[in-house]
Design an enzyme around this catalytic site. Structure first.
Site, PDB file in Angstrom:
ATOM      1  N   THR A  12       0.849  -1.180   0.000  1.00 58.72           N
ATOM      2  CA  THR A  12       0.000   0.000   0.000  1.00 58.72           C
ATOM      3  C   THR A  12       0.894   1.244   0.000  1.00 58.72           C
ATOM      4  O   THR A  12       2.062   1.179   0.382  1.00 58.72           O
ATOM      5  CB  THR A  12      -0.952  -0.009   1.223  1.00 58.72           C
ATOM      6  OG1 THR A  12      -1.954   0.997   1.048  1.00 58.72           O
ATOM      7  CG2 THR A  12      -0.202   0.230   2.517  1.00 58.72           C
ATOM      8  N   GLU A  13       0.339   2.354  -0.459  1.00 58.89           N
ATOM      9  CA  GLU A  13       1.063   3.632  -0.490  1.00 58.89           C
ATOM     10  C   GLU A  13       2.335   3.589  -1.341  1.00 58.89           C
ATOM     11  O   GLU A  13       3.361   4.169  -0.976  1.00 58.89           O
ATOM     12  CB  GLU A  13       1.411   4.086   0.947  1.00 58.89           C
ATOM     13  CG  GLU A  13       0.210   4.267   1.862  1.00 58.89           C
ATOM     14  CD  GLU A  13      -0.772   5.332   1.372  1.00 58.89           C
ATOM     15  OE1 GLU A  13      -0.332   6.307   0.750  1.00 58.89           O
ATOM     16  OE2 GLU A  13      -1.988   5.174   1.613  1.00 58.89           O
ATOM     17  N   VAL A  14       2.262   2.913  -2.481  1.00 57.31           N
ATOM     18  CA  VAL A  14       3.410   2.911  -3.405  1.00 57.31           C
ATOM     19  C   VAL A  14       3.109   3.679  -4.691  1.00 57.31           C
ATOM     20  O   VAL A  14       3.930   3.720  -5.597  1.00 57.31           O
ATOM     21  CB  VAL A  14       3.862   1.471  -3.759  1.00 57.31           C
ATOM     22  CG1 VAL A  14       4.377   0.760  -2.524  1.00 57.31           C
ATOM     23  CG2 VAL A  14       2.752   0.688  -4.434  1.00 57.31           C
ATOM     24  N   GLY A  15       1.915   4.280  -4.751  1.00 55.39           N
ATOM     25  CA  GLY A  15       1.596   5.112  -5.901  1.00 55.39           C
ATOM     26  C   GLY A  15       0.814   4.417  -6.996  1.00 55.39           C
ATOM     27  O   GLY A  15       0.945   4.764  -8.176  1.00 55.39           O
ATOM     28  N   LYS A  16      -0.036   3.456  -6.626  1.00 54.20           N
ATOM     29  CA  LYS A  16      -0.862   2.806  -7.653  1.00 54.20           C
ATOM     30  C   LYS A  16      -1.719   3.826  -8.394  1.00 54.20           C
ATOM     31  O   LYS A  16      -1.864   3.753  -9.616  1.00 54.20           O
ATOM     32  CB  LYS A  16      -1.772   1.742  -7.016  1.00 54.20           C
ATOM     33  CG  LYS A  16      -1.076   0.494  -6.551  1.00 54.20           C
ATOM     34  CD  LYS A  16      -2.064  -0.600  -6.162  1.00 54.20           C
ATOM     35  CE  LYS A  16      -3.064  -0.188  -5.111  1.00 54.20           C
ATOM     36  NZ  LYS A  16      -2.426   0.164  -3.819  1.00 54.20           N
ATOM     37  N   THR A  17      -2.289   4.770  -7.664  1.00 50.57           N
ATOM     38  CA  THR A  17      -3.172   5.738  -8.314  1.00 50.57           C
ATOM     39  C   THR A  17      -2.385   6.733  -9.154  1.00 50.57           C
ATOM     40  O   THR A  17      -2.836   7.130 -10.236  1.00 50.57           O
ATOM     41  CB  THR A  17      -4.030   6.470  -7.262  1.00 50.57           C
ATOM     42  OG1 THR A  17      -4.734   5.498  -6.476  1.00 50.57           O
ATOM     43  CG2 THR A  17      -5.044   7.381  -7.944  1.00 50.57           C
ATOM     44  N   VAL A  18      -1.215   7.117  -8.691  1.00 52.73           N
ATOM     45  CA  VAL A  18      -0.354   7.979  -9.503  1.00 52.73           C
ATOM     46  C   VAL A  18      -0.055   7.292 -10.833  1.00 52.73           C
ATOM     47  O   VAL A  18      -0.180   7.880 -11.914  1.00 52.73           O
ATOM     48  CB  VAL A  18       0.961   8.304  -8.760  1.00 52.73           C
ATOM     49  CG1 VAL A  18       1.960   8.993  -9.684  1.00 52.73           C
ATOM     50  CG2 VAL A  18       0.681   9.171  -7.537  1.00 52.73           C
ATOM     51  N   LYS A  38     -12.153   1.441  -9.868  1.00 50.68           N
ATOM     52  CA  LYS A  38     -11.656   1.130  -8.521  1.00 50.68           C
ATOM     53  C   LYS A  38     -12.778   0.368  -7.824  1.00 50.68           C
ATOM     54  O   LYS A  38     -13.628   0.961  -7.150  1.00 50.68           O
ATOM     55  CB  LYS A  38     -11.322   2.431  -7.779  1.00 50.68           C
ATOM     56  CG  LYS A  38     -10.782   2.251  -6.370  1.00 50.68           C
ATOM     57  CD  LYS A  38      -9.288   2.096  -6.346  1.00 50.68           C
ATOM     58  CE  LYS A  38      -8.763   2.083  -4.900  1.00 50.68           C
ATOM     59  NZ  LYS A  38      -7.312   1.831  -4.848  1.00 50.68           N
ATOM     60  N   SER A  42     -11.163   1.892   0.409  1.00 54.55           N
ATOM     61  CA  SER A  42     -11.341   2.260   1.816  1.00 54.55           C
ATOM     62  C   SER A  42     -10.433   3.446   2.099  1.00 54.55           C
ATOM     63  O   SER A  42      -9.436   3.653   1.413  1.00 54.55           O
ATOM     64  CB  SER A  42     -11.024   1.087   2.740  1.00 54.55           C
ATOM     65  OG  SER A  42      -9.705   0.622   2.537  1.00 54.55           O
ATOM     66  N   ASP A  55      -8.730   8.383  -4.513  1.00 58.44           N
ATOM     67  CA  ASP A  55      -8.143   7.635  -5.623  1.00 58.44           C
ATOM     68  C   ASP A  55      -9.172   7.416  -6.735  1.00 58.44           C
ATOM     69  O   ASP A  55      -8.872   7.582  -7.925  1.00 58.44           O
ATOM     70  CB  ASP A  55      -7.624   6.283  -5.136  1.00 58.44           C
ATOM     71  CG  ASP A  55      -6.448   6.412  -4.181  1.00 58.44           C
ATOM     72  OD1 ASP A  55      -5.877   7.516  -4.085  1.00 58.44           O
ATOM     73  OD2 ASP A  55      -6.106   5.410  -3.526  1.00 58.44           O
ATOM     74  N   GLU A 116      -7.941  -0.683 -10.806  1.00 58.31           N
ATOM     75  CA  GLU A 116      -6.950  -0.484  -9.744  1.00 58.31           C
ATOM     76  C   GLU A 116      -7.368  -1.258  -8.501  1.00 58.31           C
ATOM     77  O   GLU A 116      -8.493  -1.135  -8.020  1.00 58.31           O
ATOM     78  CB  GLU A 116      -6.809   0.996  -9.409  1.00 58.31           C
ATOM     79  CG  GLU A 116      -5.738   1.263  -8.365  1.00 58.31           C
ATOM     80  CD  GLU A 116      -5.654   2.734  -7.982  1.00 58.31           C
ATOM     81  OE1 GLU A 116      -5.559   3.017  -6.779  1.00 58.31           O
ATOM     82  OE2 GLU A 116      -5.677   3.589  -8.886  1.00 58.31           O
ATOM     83  N   GLY A 119      -4.415  -1.825  -1.796  1.00 52.28           N
ATOM     84  CA  GLY A 119      -3.289  -2.440  -1.099  1.00 52.28           C
ATOM     85  C   GLY A 119      -2.409  -3.223  -2.058  1.00 52.28           C
ATOM     86  O   GLY A 119      -2.151  -2.798  -3.182  1.00 52.28           O
ATOM     87  N   ASN A 176       7.824   3.896  -9.570  1.00 55.86           N
ATOM     88  CA  ASN A 176       7.287   5.143  -9.049  1.00 55.86           C
ATOM     89  C   ASN A 176       8.173   5.629  -7.910  1.00 55.86           C
ATOM     90  O   ASN A 176       8.334   4.941  -6.896  1.00 55.86           O
ATOM     91  CB  ASN A 176       5.848   4.957  -8.546  1.00 55.86           C
ATOM     92  CG  ASN A 176       5.242   6.265  -8.089  1.00 55.86           C
ATOM     93  OD1 ASN A 176       5.302   7.264  -8.792  1.00 55.86           O
ATOM     94  ND2 ASN A 176       4.658   6.265  -6.908  1.00 55.86           N
ATOM     95  N   PRO A 205       8.897  10.217 -11.835  1.00 56.68           N
ATOM     96  CA  PRO A 205       9.819  10.818 -10.868  1.00 56.68           C
ATOM     97  C   PRO A 205       9.101  11.338  -9.629  1.00 56.68           C
ATOM     98  O   PRO A 205       7.866  11.480  -9.615  1.00 56.68           O
ATOM     99  CB  PRO A 205      10.450  11.969 -11.661  1.00 56.68           C
ATOM    100  CG  PRO A 205       9.412  12.344 -12.660  1.00 56.68           C
ATOM    101  CD  PRO A 205       8.719  11.065 -13.039  1.00 56.68           C
ATOM    102  N   TRP A 206       9.883  11.612  -8.596  1.00 58.44           N
ATOM    103  CA  TRP A 206       9.356  12.230  -7.387  1.00 58.44           C
ATOM    104  C   TRP A 206       8.795  13.597  -7.735  1.00 58.44           C
ATOM    105  O   TRP A 206       9.480  14.452  -8.290  1.00 58.44           O
ATOM    106  CB  TRP A 206      10.460  12.343  -6.346  1.00 58.44           C
ATOM    107  CG  TRP A 206      10.132  13.263  -5.199  1.00 58.44           C
ATOM    108  CD1 TRP A 206      10.637  14.514  -4.990  1.00 58.44           C
ATOM    109  CD2 TRP A 206       9.223  13.014  -4.123  1.00 58.44           C
ATOM    110  NE1 TRP A 206      10.110  15.058  -3.844  1.00 58.44           N
ATOM    111  CE2 TRP A 206       9.234  14.162  -3.292  1.00 58.44           C
ATOM    112  CE3 TRP A 206       8.407  11.936  -3.790  1.00 58.44           C
ATOM    113  CZ2 TRP A 206       8.464  14.248  -2.138  1.00 58.44           C
ATOM    114  CZ3 TRP A 206       7.638  12.026  -2.644  1.00 58.44           C
ATOM    115  CH2 TRP A 206       7.663  13.163  -1.836  1.00 58.44           C
TER     116      TRP A 206
END
Length: 225
Positions: A12-18, A38, A42, A55, A116, A119, A176, A205-206
């Site tokens: 989770t929080e690795v940028g799937k939505t980005v 999606k 949650s 998201d 998407e 998690g 990402n 990139p960041w």
């Protein structure tokens, strides 16, 4: 026939939505009729329009088709926790048939449907089935989002192995940059490219606020063909 993709992440929080928004932007530029999906979200907010997930809203904005919120996100929960837990707490069962019907409805409208997950790969949706079970049932090709940071090589290899063990096609992966690049950044990328058995579609990139930028330019979706 629609091109269909399932976007999963190393955690989770690795940028799937980005990455999902970048893919939609690239597909829009290539002339596809796109729809982001999606199925389960949650960690959402109560708005005047109802409970809304950030998201899912980003996917809705980046889809070329004008889609209603419920078309993009049929199951939305406020608490930011595993879907099977909040489903049990609220008494709202996540039903396979509902998310499958939602996917089929989008396939009738779009020629690029991007799903998407939530998690990581094995996120439970109930006590008896996971997102991975549904993806295998639907036979969706998988795109892996790797949040480039310490530990990502192991997480990426484990996820890639699990996707392949399920008999699914790992169509590609996206790097990402979830933090500013460190001294070993290029080493991480080279190690990932050598070990993930799928093409690298690009590196995002960041960025301080990626959702306000054209991130599709960083990806080459022709590698998915």
């Amino acid at each position: 026939m629609s091109k269909r993709w399932f976007i999963t992440g190393t955690d989770t929080e690795v940028g799937k939505t980005v990455a999902s928004c970048a893919l939609l932007q690239a597909a829009n530029r290539a002339g596809y009729r796109t729809a982001g999906y999606k199925p389960v979200a949650s960690g959402s907010d109560l708005t005047p329009e109802g409970v809304r997930n950030g998201d899912a809203l980003a996917l809705q904005r980046n889809s070329s088709l004008a889609l209603g919120y419920s078309e993009v996100n049929p199951y939305v929960f406020e608490e930011p926790t595993s879907p099977h837990l909040v489903s049990r707490t609220t008494g709202i069962a996540i039903e396979r048939a509902v998310i499958s019907q939602g996917l089929a409805a989008l396939e009738r409208q779009a020629d690029w449907v991007q799903v998407e997950g939530a998690g990581g790969w094995f996120t439970p949706l109930s006590e008896t089935w996971t997102f991975a079970d549904w993806v295998r049932e639907q036979q969706l090709p998988v795109i892996l989002v790797v949040g480039v940071k310490l530990g990502c090589i192991n997480h990426a290899m484990l996820t890639a192995a699990a996707v392949q063990a399920a008999g699914l096609r790992l169509a590609g992966w996206i790097a990402n940059d979830v933090t500013p690049p460190g001294a070993r950044h290029q080493d991480y990328l080279a190690s990932l490219q050598a070990r993930i058995p799928a093409p690298m579609l690009g590196e995002i990139p960041w960025l301080d606020d990626p959702f306000t930028q054209d991130t599709g330019r960083f990806l080459d979706i022709s590698l998915l063909d």
